[in-house]
Design an enzyme around this catalytic site. Structure first.
Site, mmCIF file in Angstrom:
data_model
loop_
_atom_site.group_PDB
_atom_site.id
_atom_site.type_symbol
_atom_site.label_atom_id
_atom_site.label_comp_id
_atom_site.label_asym_id
_atom_site.label_seq_id
_atom_site.Cartn_x
_atom_site.Cartn_y
_atom_site.Cartn_z
ATOM 1 N N GLY A 147 81.575 -0.546 19.632
ATOM 2 C CA GLY A 147 81.536 -1.846 20.279
ATOM 3 C C GLY A 147 82.525 -1.922 21.422
ATOM 4 N N GLY A 216 88.001 0.260 18.638
ATOM 5 C CA GLY A 216 86.564 0.218 18.871
ATOM 6 C C GLY A 216 85.866 0.948 17.744
ATOM 7 C CB CYS A 245 89.339 -4.162 26.373
ATOM 8 S SG CYS A 245 90.235 -2.809 25.650
#
Length: 303
Positions: A147, A216, A245
């Protein structure tokens, strides 16, 4: 790496930036840096520690795709063990990567400040020498199944990849992310007396306005992979060519940078960068074992 999103009940991707370090070696003059207080962490109840295989390669540089393939192979092995009714011990991989940018499964290229087909060339210090590292367009940028948005991996950054079966802990992805943050918070406090915390709405651990590490993750059938990336002695220059990010208006820091900025400089406590990396890796492994209530068994690996 900042926002967590569940794909479905069996597979999910989460990400963020977080920070950590540790070991029971706490010099009296280490900086006492503070950030916002964090919510109480509640560990999962467990009768006795479970076995965890630890592959500690923190002093090695490993190509990103090689480590990614290794993780996925381990995940497949664990799924097979579960399907056959056998015990499925947890695992954790600790290493460094050659310079690379990675994107999450739903990342946006708007957070890249360079042309993906024309990656920057720069001089990066690795240890006591300087080495010219050229980003090959084929290797500069990797799209992954984790993610979050874009981040950077490189020398001086310790990466921790937990591959654990959440059925043996707690089948709650938010709890898992908070647990990873807890590892970071505890290691920073116990080794360097650095007080770090969570920031509401953002996955990770912060010291002031600086994010020291990224989180992540991907979860498939409740088995985790991908994980943490902590800037210890990292050359932070490559972060200037991305919006780390996808978080605007906040900085990225490293353990060494924080220690050098203290008064007196706490970085002088360590002989060199390699000692700081060694201590950090050992501390992370220890705190990881404590937070997840695991019994670590070190195993060798060659890549």
């Amino acid at each position: 790496m900042l926002f967590a999103s569940c794909i479905n009940s069996w597979a999910a991707s989460y990400s963020g930036h977080c920070c950590f370090i540790n070991q029971r070696r706490t010099p009296s003059h280490c900086p006492k840096l503070s950030a916002r207080s964090s919510p109480t962490f509640v560990p999962a109840a467990q009768l006795r520690p479970r076995k965890c295989e630890c592959f500690d390669l923190h002093d090695k540089l490993v190509l990103y795709e090689r480590a990614r393939t290794w993780q996925k192979d381990i995940v497949s092995e664990k799924k097979a063990l579960i399907e056959s009714g056998q015990d499925c011990p947890d695992a954790v991989i600790v290493l460094q990567h050659y310079p690379v940018y990675t994107m999450g499964s739903a990342s946006s290229e708007k957070y890249l400040l360079f042309d993906p087909n024309d990656a920057p060339v720069y001089t990066i210090r690795t240890g006591s020498s300087e080495e010219y590292l050229h980003f090959d367009p084929k290797d500069a940028l990797h799209w992954t199944e984790r993610g979050g948005e874009v981040t950077y991996h490189g020398p001086g950054q310790i990466v921790v990849y937990p591959i654990i079966n959440l059925r043996n802990h707690k089948t709650d992805l938010h709890w898992y992310l908070r647990s990873l943050e807890e590892v970071v918070i505890r290691t920073l406090e116990s080794t360097f007396s650095i007080k770090a915390s969570r920031l509401e709405g953002l996955t990770g651990v912060w010291v002031g306005n600086q994010k020291l590490a990224a989180i992540g993750i991907r979860v498939s059938r409740w088995i985790t992979y991908h994980g943490l990336a902590l800037n210890v002695t990292t050359d932070l220059t490559p972060f200037q060519w991305i919006v780390p990010c996808g978080i605007q208006g906040r900085g990225v820091g490293s353990i060494k940078e924080l220690l050098e900025g203290s008064s007196p400089p706490a970085a002088e406590t360590f002989a060199d960068d390699s000692e700081l990396m060694d201590i950090t890796a050992k501390s992370l492994i220890r705190e990881f074992a404590q937070v997840f209530q695991l019994e670590v068994h070190h195993r060798s690996a060659s890549l």
